[in-house]
Design a protein around this motif. Structure first.
Motif, mmCIF file in Angstrom:
data_model
loop_
_atom_site.group_PDB
_atom_site.id
_atom_site.type_symbol
_atom_site.label_atom_id
_atom_site.label_comp_id
_atom_site.label_asym_id
_atom_site.label_seq_id
_atom_site.Cartn_x
_atom_site.Cartn_y
_atom_site.Cartn_z
ATOM 1 N N SER A 70 -18.543 -5.522 29.849
ATOM 2 C CA SER A 70 -18.231 -6.114 28.543
ATOM 3 C C SER A 70 -19.201 -7.233 28.181
ATOM 4 N N LEU A 71 -19.715 -7.958 29.172
ATOM 5 C CA LEU A 71 -20.652 -9.047 28.902
ATOM 6 C C LEU A 71 -21.962 -8.534 28.318
ATOM 7 N N LEU A 72 -22.349 -7.323 28.658
ATOM 8 C CA LEU A 72 -23.608 -6.774 28.159
ATOM 9 C C LEU A 72 -23.618 -6.656 26.639
ATOM 10 N N GLY A 73 -22.443 -6.565 26.028
ATOM 11 C CA GLY A 73 -22.369 -6.402 24.578
ATOM 12 C C GLY A 73 -22.029 -7.656 23.819
ATOM 13 N N GLU A 74 -21.929 -8.818 24.469
ATOM 14 C CA GLU A 74 -21.597 -10.060 23.763
ATOM 15 C C GLU A 74 -22.845 -10.591 23.047
ATOM 16 N N GLU A 75 -22.857 -10.434 21.728
ATOM 17 C CA GLU A 75 -24.069 -10.708 20.941
ATOM 18 C C GLU A 75 -24.536 -12.147 21.064
ATOM 19 N N TRP A 76 -23.607 -13.087 21.198
ATOM 20 C CA TRP A 76 -24.027 -14.486 21.226
ATOM 21 C C TRP A 76 -24.787 -14.821 22.500
ATOM 22 N N ARG A 77 -24.723 -13.946 23.505
ATOM 23 C CA ARG A 77 -25.481 -14.161 24.739
ATOM 24 C C ARG A 77 -26.852 -13.490 24.703
ATOM 25 N N THR A 78 -27.134 -12.675 23.706
ATOM 26 C CA THR A 78 -28.334 -11.848 23.715
ATOM 27 C C THR A 78 -29.517 -12.545 23.061
ATOM 28 N N SER A 79 -30.700 -12.109 23.460
ATOM 29 C CA SER A 79 -31.942 -12.566 22.836
ATOM 30 C C SER A 79 -32.969 -11.464 22.989
ATOM 31 N N ASP A 80 -34.017 -11.522 22.147
ATOM 32 C CA ASP A 80 -35.102 -10.560 22.284
ATOM 33 C C ASP A 80 -35.814 -10.790 23.606
ATOM 34 N N ALA A 81 -36.258 -9.706 24.210
ATOM 35 C CA ALA A 81 -37.029 -9.806 25.455
ATOM 36 C C ALA A 81 -38.462 -9.399 25.152
ATOM 37 N N ALA A 82 -39.127 -10.258 24.364
ATOM 38 C CA ALA A 82 -40.459 -9.917 23.863
ATOM 39 C C ALA A 82 -41.464 -9.686 24.985
ATOM 40 N N ASP A 83 -41.293 -10.377 26.116
ATOM 41 C CA ASP A 83 -42.256 -10.248 27.213
ATOM 42 C C ASP A 83 -41.840 -9.193 28.232
ATOM 43 N N ASP A 84 -40.755 -8.463 27.952
ATOM 44 C CA ASP A 84 -40.252 -7.470 28.897
ATOM 45 C C ASP A 84 -40.091 -6.137 28.178
ATOM 46 N N PRO A 85 -41.016 -5.208 28.412
ATOM 47 C CA PRO A 85 -40.944 -3.920 27.709
ATOM 48 C C PRO A 85 -39.957 -2.928 28.321
ATOM 49 N N HIS A 86 -39.165 -3.366 29.298
ATOM 50 C CA HIS A 86 -38.329 -2.431 30.039
ATOM 51 C C HIS A 86 -36.883 -2.416 29.561
ATOM 52 N N CYS A 87 -36.596 -3.119 28.446
ATOM 53 C CA CYS A 87 -35.215 -3.196 27.971
ATOM 54 C C CYS A 87 -35.188 -3.372 26.471
ATOM 55 N N ARG A 88 -34.007 -3.119 25.874
ATOM 56 C CA ARG A 88 -33.820 -3.318 24.433
ATOM 57 C C ARG A 88 -33.688 -4.796 24.114
ATOM 58 N N TYR A 89 -32.890 -5.501 24.916
ATOM 59 C CA TYR A 89 -32.700 -6.929 24.716
ATOM 60 C C TYR A 89 -32.228 -7.541 26.021
ATOM 61 N N LEU A 90 -32.163 -8.882 26.046
ATOM 62 C CA LEU A 90 -31.816 -9.627 27.252
ATOM 63 C C LEU A 90 -30.493 -10.347 27.054
ATOM 64 N N VAL A 91 -29.637 -10.300 28.065
ATOM 65 C CA VAL A 91 -28.376 -11.035 28.064
ATOM 66 C C VAL A 91 -28.468 -12.136 29.121
ATOM 67 N N ASN A 92 -28.202 -13.360 28.701
ATOM 68 C CA ASN A 92 -28.274 -14.502 29.614
ATOM 69 C C ASN A 92 -26.904 -14.759 30.231
ATOM 70 N N LEU A 93 -26.768 -14.430 31.518
ATOM 71 C CA LEU A 93 -25.497 -14.650 32.223
ATOM 72 C C LEU A 93 -25.658 -15.675 33.334
#
Length: 214
Positions: A188-211
């Motif tokens: 469920s944490l993977l979908g919490e938008e307020w934790r997400t950010s672009d992972a501009a320096d990481d081409p291996h994912c759609r976005y980054l979640v800070n946990l």
């Protein structure tokens, strides 16, 4: 077979599984696991053999017998690792009745009451988390480990996919003691938008979640 005997057998299996990690990676410094032996005569203990990587000569290996009971309770596989690290570092004096041999190897019968267990390392926590994600113990997981990367400052980046969210999502975590709670909450944490950010320096994912502060 009694329930106690079954619990000991199951724990010996867990210890063997965990210590497999240290066949190629050192358990400490230059010492690797060169053998894992169930204690004979159905004793509630396990014997671990340490030595240099690829060493097979019995006279260059050291075996330690670790009791698996602690009063009315059982030790965990991680307790065994902590004790092995402790007894194989520094100077430990064993009375004559606790030093013997087996199969040509010196065998030390460890008294845990005389040993201060080595602390759990960041890599230990990380390996435990990764193992639980890669091999979930119950049913089909809602989130699946696709990859990982060790980061600076003790962080671990997990690359996950989820039944609810398309694509690969990266999650930065700080491995520690609340692993069970993190594993349960992770899908469920993977979908919490307020934790997400672009992972501009990481081409291996759609976005980054800070946990890291979870």
């Amino acid at each position: 077979m009694s329930e106690d005997d079954r619990e000991i057998e199951d724990l010996q299996v867990e210890v063997a599984d965990l210590l497999l990690n240290f066949v190629y990676a050192p358990l400490l410094e230059d010492q690797h696991v060169r053998g894992i032996l169930p204690a004979p005569s159905d004793a509630p203990a396990v014997r671990a053999v340490l030595g240099d990587r690829s060493e097979c000569s019995p006279d260059r290996l050291t075996a330690y017998e670790i009791p698996l009971r602690r009063g009315e309770e059982l030790r965990t596989a991680h307790d065994v690792v902590a004790l092995l690290r402790a007894v194989h570092t520094g100077t430990h004096i064993y009375p004559g009745n606790r030093v013997t041999s087996t199969m040509g190897m010196d065998l030390y019968l460890v008294d845990p009451e005389q040993v201060k267990e080595a602390p759990f390392t960041t890599d230990d926590w990380s390996a435990t988390l990764l193992r639980c994600l890669a091999r979930p113990s119950t049913g089909r997981a809602r989130a699946h480990l696709r990859g990982f990367l060790f980061r600076n400052d003790g962080l671990l980046r997990l690359y996950m996919d989820s039944d609810e969210i398309p694509g690969v999502i990266a999650a930065d975590v700080r491995p520690g003691g609340a692993l069970t709670a993190l594993l349960a909450a992770l899908p469920s944490l993977l979908g919490e938008e307020w934790r997400t950010s672009d992972a501009a320096d990481d081409p291996h994912c759609r976005y980054l979640v800070n946990l890291t502060d979870w």
